[in-house]
Design an enzyme around this catalytic site. Sequence first.
Site, mmCIF file in Angstrom:
data_model
loop_
_atom_site.group_PDB
_atom_site.id
_atom_site.type_symbol
_atom_site.label_atom_id
_atom_site.label_comp_id
_atom_site.label_asym_id
_atom_site.label_seq_id
_atom_site.Cartn_x
_atom_site.Cartn_y
_atom_site.Cartn_z
ATOM 1 N N LYS A 4 0.872 -1.150 -0.195
ATOM 2 C CA LYS A 4 0.028 -0.010 -0.058
ATOM 3 C C LYS A 4 0.819 1.169 0.055
ATOM 4 C CE LYS A 4 -1.932 -1.292 3.730
ATOM 5 N NZ LYS A 4 -1.302 -2.309 4.064
ATOM 6 N N ARG A 27 -10.366 0.221 7.472
ATOM 7 C CA ARG A 27 -9.819 -1.144 8.127
ATOM 8 C C ARG A 27 -10.940 -1.767 8.552
ATOM 9 N NH1 ARG A 27 -4.409 0.239 8.139
ATOM 10 N NH2 ARG A 27 -3.024 -1.461 8.365
ATOM 11 N N ARG A 44 12.052 -4.651 5.364
ATOM 12 C CA ARG A 44 11.671 -3.056 4.987
ATOM 13 C C ARG A 44 12.521 -2.236 6.001
ATOM 14 N NH1 ARG A 44 5.438 -1.513 5.632
ATOM 15 N NH2 ARG A 44 5.671 -2.345 7.506
ATOM 16 N N ARG A 86 10.418 -0.683 11.411
ATOM 17 C CA ARG A 86 9.260 -0.333 12.330
ATOM 18 C C ARG A 86 9.231 -1.291 13.348
ATOM 19 N NH1 ARG A 86 4.351 0.879 8.275
ATOM 20 N NH2 ARG A 86 3.428 -0.593 10.151
ATOM 21 N N ARG A 141 -0.540 -8.747 13.407
ATOM 22 C CA ARG A 141 -1.191 -7.569 12.521
ATOM 23 C C ARG A 141 -2.008 -8.465 11.361
ATOM 24 N NH1 ARG A 141 4.078 -4.703 10.865
ATOM 25 N NH2 ARG A 141 2.875 -3.842 9.101
HETATM 26 P P1 AP5 Z 1 4.654 -1.595 2.019
HETATM 27 O O1 AP5 Z 1 4.429 -0.876 0.717
HETATM 28 O O2 AP5 Z 1 5.321 -1.000 3.018
HETATM 29 O O3 AP5 Z 1 3.392 -2.385 2.555
HETATM 30 P P2 AP5 Z 1 2.204 -1.793 3.271
HETATM 31 O O4 AP5 Z 1 1.267 -2.667 2.500
HETATM 32 O O5 AP5 Z 1 2.150 -0.230 3.192
HETATM 33 O O6 AP5 Z 1 2.527 -2.513 4.569
HETATM 34 P P3 AP5 Z 1 2.078 -1.840 6.165
HETATM 35 O O7 AP5 Z 1 3.188 -2.734 6.842
HETATM 36 O O8 AP5 Z 1 2.788 -0.394 6.022
HETATM 37 O O9 AP5 Z 1 0.793 -1.949 6.248
HETATM 38 P P4 AP5 Z 1 0.035 -2.175 7.703
HETATM 39 O O10 AP5 Z 1 -1.444 -2.082 7.059
HETATM 40 O O11 AP5 Z 1 0.292 -3.111 8.483
HETATM 41 O O12 AP5 Z 1 0.459 -0.839 8.600
HETATM 42 P P5 AP5 Z 1 0.034 0.681 8.760
HETATM 43 O O13 AP5 Z 1 0.993 1.614 8.670
HETATM 44 O O14 AP5 Z 1 -1.356 0.989 7.789
HETATM 45 O O15 AP5 Z 1 5.656 -2.676 1.381
HETATM 46 C C1 AP5 Z 1 6.421 -3.573 2.326
HETATM 47 C C2 AP5 Z 1 7.680 -3.817 2.008
HETATM 48 O O16 AP5 Z 1 7.753 -4.733 0.902
HETATM 49 C C3 AP5 Z 1 8.567 -2.550 1.571
HETATM 50 O O17 AP5 Z 1 9.772 -2.674 2.104
HETATM 51 C C4 AP5 Z 1 8.572 -2.425 0.022
HETATM 52 O O18 AP5 Z 1 9.599 -1.991 -0.638
HETATM 53 C C5 AP5 Z 1 8.832 -4.096 -0.330
HETATM 54 N N1 AP5 Z 1 8.415 -4.599 -1.464
HETATM 55 C C6 AP5 Z 1 8.793 -5.767 -2.331
HETATM 56 N N2 AP5 Z 1 8.360 -5.964 -3.381
HETATM 57 C C7 AP5 Z 1 7.574 -5.251 -3.561
HETATM 58 C C8 AP5 Z 1 6.219 -5.430 -4.426
HETATM 59 N N3 AP5 Z 1 6.291 -6.018 -5.480
HETATM 60 N N4 AP5 Z 1 5.367 -4.109 -4.203
HETATM 61 C C9 AP5 Z 1 5.329 -3.717 -3.067
HETATM 62 N N5 AP5 Z 1 6.259 -3.742 -2.204
HETATM 63 C C10 AP5 Z 1 7.218 -4.326 -2.180
HETATM 64 O O19 AP5 Z 1 -0.635 0.457 9.981
HETATM 65 C C11 AP5 Z 1 0.174 0.213 11.426
HETATM 66 C C12 AP5 Z 1 -0.721 0.277 12.578
HETATM 67 O O20 AP5 Z 1 -1.339 1.492 12.754
HETATM 68 C C13 AP5 Z 1 -1.821 -0.807 12.641
HETATM 69 O O21 AP5 Z 1 -1.349 -1.981 13.031
HETATM 70 C C14 AP5 Z 1 -2.773 0.031 13.589
HETATM 71 O O22 AP5 Z 1 -2.401 -0.120 14.967
HETATM 72 C C15 AP5 Z 1 -2.524 1.310 13.278
HETATM 73 N N6 AP5 Z 1 -3.844 1.816 12.177
HETATM 74 C C16 AP5 Z 1 -3.401 2.229 10.878
HETATM 75 N N7 AP5 Z 1 -4.753 2.747 10.156
HETATM 76 C C17 AP5 Z 1 -5.490 2.186 10.950
HETATM 77 C C18 AP5 Z 1 -6.823 2.095 10.812
HETATM 78 N N8 AP5 Z 1 -7.540 2.536 9.745
HETATM 79 N N9 AP5 Z 1 -7.816 1.593 11.785
HETATM 80 C C19 AP5 Z 1 -7.148 1.239 13.104
HETATM 81 N N10 AP5 Z 1 -6.082 1.289 13.186
HETATM 82 C C20 AP5 Z 1 -5.158 1.719 11.995
#
Ligand code: AP5
Length: 212
Positions: A13, A88, A122, A156, A167
């Site tokens: 994402k 979410r 990452r 992270r 998660r």
């Molecule tokens: P990356 O693009 O970073 O993946 P991502 O989908 O963004 O994963 P996240 O871990 O950030 O998602 P998340 O939903 O757990 O965390 P969030 O910050 O939203 O890619 C991952 C890695 O893969 C990178 O290093 C990239 O370079 C690599 N990669 C390699 N090949 C790739 C390819 N082909 N394509 C893409 N990438 C590739 O949430 C964190 C916390 O915040 C949650 O646990 C919760 O506590 C809270 N939170 C956030 N939003 C909410 C909400 N809406 N409601 C409640 N709590 C929330």
Amino acid sequence: MRIVLIGAPGAGKGTYAQIIRDKYCIPHISTGDILREEIAKGSELGLKVKSYVERGLLVPDEIVIEVVKRRLEQPDAANGFVLDGFPRTLEQAKALDRMTRVDAVIHLVISEEVAVKRLSGRRICPVCNRVYNIYYEPKPREDEKCDYDGAQLVRRPDDEPDVVRNRYKVFYETFAPIIDYYKKTGRLIEVDSNRSVREVYPALEETLRRDG
Ligand code: AP5
Ligand code: ZN
């Protein structure tokens, strides 16, 4: 263009939101980034959400909904945005529809095995939030500093294996109703995100051209 990216942790994402942001000149709004910034600042909001984020639990709906509402009211979001990590829960999806129109909801589909490898490799820039990976492109330099601002890249805390597993569990608990909700309104687009960025991005952009 008003775009929502949903998908499991590690689905890409953040990666694709940054490409879309640069290409379409629209803000990348990541609830995870906003919450982590508030935690780092030690703000009132940060203190409230810290224990949830660090354990990989969902922050309560009313808090996250308010955060997104305030962010979408900023002038730079008036002509479009790419939302990453929100909604979410079904409650958040409904709240989003009350706040604004959404043109495309893209589900980045990923297997757990691929995602876990990605998260373990990452590295993130604490200054500009750019995402790197030791296993995939863009790889960090040998000294693990950001190519753009020279900041030392970090891992992270919630990318530790135990928290990652939690998660996942949490993600799938609230996932089905959101998918149903967007399917019913004909807005859901699925993109296989197990492939490389070079393969996935053109497919993703093609769906935007069709819907945008
Ligand atoms: P990356 O693009 O970073 O993946 P991502 O989908 O963004 O994963 P996240 O871990 O950030 O998602 P998340 O939903 O757990 O965390 P969030 O910050 O939203 O890619 C991952 C890695 O893969 C990178 O290093 C990239 O370079 C690599 N990669 C390699 N090949 C790739 C390819 N082909 N394509 C893409 N990438 C590739 O949430 C964190 C916390 O915040 C949650 O646990 C919760 O506590 C809270 N939170 C956030 N939003 C909410 C909400 N809406 N409601 C409640 N709590 C929330
Ligand atoms: Zn940087």
